[in-house]
Design an enzyme around this catalytic site. Structure first.
Site, PDB file in Angstrom:
ATOM      1  CG  ASP A 270      -8.946  -8.194 -18.114  1.00  0.00           C
ATOM      2  OD1 ASP A 270      -9.540  -8.782 -18.967  1.00  0.00           O
ATOM      3  OD2 ASP A 270      -8.212  -8.960 -17.280  1.00  0.00           O
ATOM      4  CE  LYS A 277     -10.397 -10.021 -15.195  1.00  0.00           C
ATOM      5  NZ  LYS A 277      -9.585 -10.981 -14.811  1.00  0.00           N
ATOM      6  CG  ASP A 288      -4.986  -6.201 -16.176  1.00  0.00           C
ATOM      7  OD1 ASP A 288      -4.132  -6.831 -15.475  1.00  0.00           O
ATOM      8  OD2 ASP A 288      -5.679  -6.950 -16.955  1.00  0.00           O
ATOM      9  CG  ASP A 347     -10.056 -13.053 -17.335  1.00  0.00           C
ATOM     10  OD1 ASP A 347      -9.741 -12.023 -17.749  1.00  0.00           O
ATOM     11  OD2 ASP A 347     -10.254 -13.567 -16.415  1.00  0.00           O
ATOM     12  CD  GLU A 349      -6.159  -9.439 -20.397  1.00  0.00           C
ATOM     13  OE1 GLU A 349      -5.486  -8.814 -19.491  1.00  0.00           O
ATOM     14  OE2 GLU A 349      -6.852 -10.331 -20.024  1.00  0.00           O
ATOM     15  NE  ARG A 351      -1.397 -15.609 -20.558  1.00  0.00           N
ATOM     16  CZ  ARG A 351      -1.289 -16.731 -19.652  1.00  0.00           C
ATOM     17  NH1 ARG A 351      -1.097 -18.119 -19.950  1.00  0.00           N
ATOM     18  NH2 ARG A 351      -1.839 -16.586 -18.409  1.00  0.00           N
TER      19      ARG A 351
END
Length: 507
Positions: A270, A277, A288, A347, A349, A351
Site C-alpha cells: 500500500d 503515504k 497490509d 489511501d 483502499e 474498505r
C-alpha cells in the site's frame, strides 16, 4: 519457503532423564518469593541448585524473564532454562500465561535441536497451551538471503506431563501443531518482500498450500473482476502493473453444521495510491495483506482438523500504487451488487476491496460473515499495537468472536457502529462516500463495510450476521519480540478464527 515449526511430542518420562539439549522449567511468583512452579520429579540436588540460582540471581519470575543454567546435577540436558510465568501463576495459572512463557523460552532456543518443556500441571488446557506456545515460539523469518543464514529455531519440543497418555492431551498437541504450521505460513506471507509477493504470486502460494487439503481454490483475474462488477477491487488495483485477484477457498465437508464466510483484506503493498503515504509510513506496508493471509491459513487449518463446518475464505488481493492509470479522489466506481461509491482518499483502499468481497460472500447466504483487515490507523491510535477491534451487526456473533479470541489468547475489544455517524458517508454524486470524517475513522470504516453485507435468504429485512475485525495494530510487530510473538508478522487472527469455527462445530 520452508515453514519453521518445531515437531511437537508429548511424554510422561522424568524430566531429569529427557534426552534433549535444553530443559525448560517455569518459575512462579505466586507465593512470598519466586520458586519453581513444580519440581517435575527432578532430583533434590537439581532442585537445590535451581532454587539457589533463583535466589542468587534475583530471578523474579516475570513474564519473558529467562535465565539459562548449565551443568545442573542429575539432569541429562546440558542446560536448564528458567522462564517466568508472571503473577497469579499458582493454582490460578491461566493458559495464556503458560502459552506466553513457553513461547518466550522456545523462541530463545536458536540453533538447538531438541528441547523439553516441563508443564506445570497436567490438565488438557494447560498442556495444550504449552504446546501452542512451543509451536508459536519456535518460528524464525527465513526470507530470501543471498549471503549468510537466518537464525535456526529449535527443531523438536517434547511436552513433559503426567497426562501424556491421555487421548485428549495427544489431540491437543496435534491441534497445536496445526496452529503452529498455519500461523507460521501466515507470518511468512506477511513477512514476504512485496516485490516477490503480489496478487498473482499470493494466489500461487495459496494453490500450492491447498493441494491435497480438500480445499478448492478458485480465482478471478482482472478480466473476470471487471466482468463481474467488482469495481472496488479493480479500482484499487488499476494503478499497479500487477493486476488484482479475488481468490475463493472453499472447504465443504459433508453434513456441515453451519456455513461461515471469512473475508480478508489483501493489499500486498500500500503506497497510498495518488494520496501517497509519507516514506516512513510505507516501511511496513508489505503487511497490509495480513487479513487475507490469516483467512487463507485459517481455512486450511479448519480443513486440516476436519471440522464439520463449511468455511469459505475470500481473499481480496490488490496492490495500491500511483501508476498513470491510478484512480483519483473524486472518481465514482460501481461495486459488486451495483452500489456506487465516491472515492475520497485513495489511501483508504482496504474498505473498497472488502466491500466487493463482502457482497460476493453475501450472495451465498452463509450463517455468518467475518472480515479481518489491517484497515485503519485509527484502530492503532485507539487500542495500540496488541489489541484488535471488533464491530458487528449481531451481538451473538460479536460475543462468540470475543470468546474465541479469549480462548485463543488474542486480545480483542468491542467497538460500536454509531448510527449518528452514518450520515458522514453520504455523497452528493454517488450512493455512498467511501470515507467519513477524520474523527472516529475506525467506526465509519466499519459503517461503510456494513453497507455491503447482504440480507438473509428469504428475509430482506434481516442482515446476515456479520463482524469486522480491524487488526491494524496487532498484525505486525515492528518492536521487539515478546512471548511467542516474533518481530514482524504475528499471524494475528488465525487462532481466533479457528476457535470461532470450532465453536460452531460444537454447537
Amino acid at each position: 519457503m520452508p515453514l519453521t515449526t518445531p515437531t511437537l511430542t508429548v511424554s510422561d518420562r522424568a524430566a531429569a532423564t529427557a534426552n534433549v539439549d535444553v530443559l525448560v522449567v517455569c518459575v512462579s511468583r505466586s507465593g512470598p518469593a519466586p520458586a519453581l512452579a513444580a519440581s517435575h520429579g527432578l532430583p533434590r540436588e537439581a532442585v537445590a541448585q535451581l532454587e539457589a540460582t533463583i535466589t542468587g540471581l534475583g530471578v523474579k519470575g516475570a513474564p519473558d524473564e529467562l535465565v539459562s543454567v548449565a551443568g545442573v546435577p542429575g539432569v541429562r540436558a546440558a542446560r536448564v532454562v528458567l522462564v517466568g510465568l508472571g503473577d497469579r501463576a499458582g493454582s490460578d495459572l491461566g493458559p495464556e500465561q503458560l502459552r506466553r512463557a513457553v513461547g518466550s523460552a522456545v523462541r530463545s532456543l536458536t540453533s538447538v535441536k531438541k528441547a523439553a518443556v516441563c508443564v506445570p500441571a497436567g490438565s488438557v488446557a494447560l498442556v495444550a497451551a504449552a504446546a501452542e506456545g512451543a509451536a508459536l515460539g519456535g518460528y524464525a523469518v527465513t526470507g530470501p538471503r543471498g549471503v549468510g543464514s537466518a537464525a535456526v529455531p529449535v527443531q523438536s519440543v517434547t511436552l513433559l506431563t503426567t497426562g501424556a497418555r491421555d487421548a485428549a492431551v495427544r489431540r491437543a498437541v496435534k491441534r497445536a501443531t496445526t496452529i503452529g504450521v498455519a500461523t507460521a505460513w501466515c507470518r511468512d506471507l506477511v513477512n514476504a518482500p512485496p516485490n516477490l509477493l503480489y496478487p498473482e504470486t499470493f494466489v500461487e502460494q495459496v494453490r500450492d498450500r491447498a493441494k491435497g487439503s480438500g480445499v478448492r481454490v478458485r480465482v478471478l483475474d482482472e478480466s473476470a473482476l471487471a466482468r463481474g462488477g467488482f469495481g472496488g477491487i479493480v479500482g484499487v488495483g488499476q494503478g499497479s502493473a500487477r493486476p488484482p485477484r479475488l481468490a475463493t477457498l472453499t472447504y465443504a465437508p459433508a453434513g456441515a453444521k453451519a456455513s461461515i464466510a471469512l473475508v480478508g483484506k489483501g493489499i500486498t503493498f500500500d503506497s497510498g495510491g495518488l494520496c501517497l503515504k509519507p516514506p516512513a509510513s510505507m516501511l511496513t506496508m508489505k503487511s497490509d495483506m495480513a487479513g487475507a493471509a490469516a483467512v487463507a491459513a485459517g481455512v486450511l487449518a479448519v480443513a486440516e482438523l476436519r471440522l464439520p463446518v463449511a468455511v469459505t475464505g475470500y481473499l481480496a488481493l490488490a496492490e495500491n500504487m500511483p501508476g498513470s492509470n491510478a484512480q483519483r479522489p473524486g472518481d465514482v466506481v460501481t461495486m459488486r451488487g451495483g452500489r456506487t461509491v465516491e472515492i475520497i482518499d485513495t489511501d483508504a483502499e482496504g474498505r473498497m476491496v472488502l466491500g466487493d468481497a463482502l457482497a460476493l460472500a453475501s450472495e451465498k447466504y452463509p450463517d455468518a460473515i467475518v472480515d479481518i483487515a489491517t484497515l485503519t490507523g485509527a484502530q492503532v491510535l485507539s487500542l495500540g499495537h496488541r489489541i484488535a477491534a471488533v464491530m458487528a451487526n449481531d451481538e451473538d456473533l460479536r460475543g462468540a468472536l470475543q470468546s474465541a479470541a479469549d480462548s485463543a489468547g488474542e486480545q480483542l475489544w468491542p467497538m460500536p457502529l454509531p448510527e449518528e455517524m452514518r450520515p458522514n458517508l453520504d455523497s452528493q454524486v454517488a450512493d455512498l462516500s467511501h470515507k467519513g470524517d477524520r474523527m472516529g475513522g475506525m467506526l465509519t470504516a466499519g459503517l461503510f463495510l456494513r453497507e455491503f453485507v447482504g440480507s438473509q435468504r428469504g428475509d430482506a429485512d434481516t442482515p446476515i450476521p456479520w463482524a469486522h475485525l480491524d487488526i491494524a495494530g496487532p498484525s505486525y510487530n515492528d518492536a521487539g519480540a515478546y512471548g511467542y510473538t516474533p518481530k514482524g508478522g504475528t499471524g494475528y487472527g488465525v487462532r481466533t478464527m479457528l476457535s470461532l469455527v470450532e465453536g460452531y462445530a460444537r454447537a
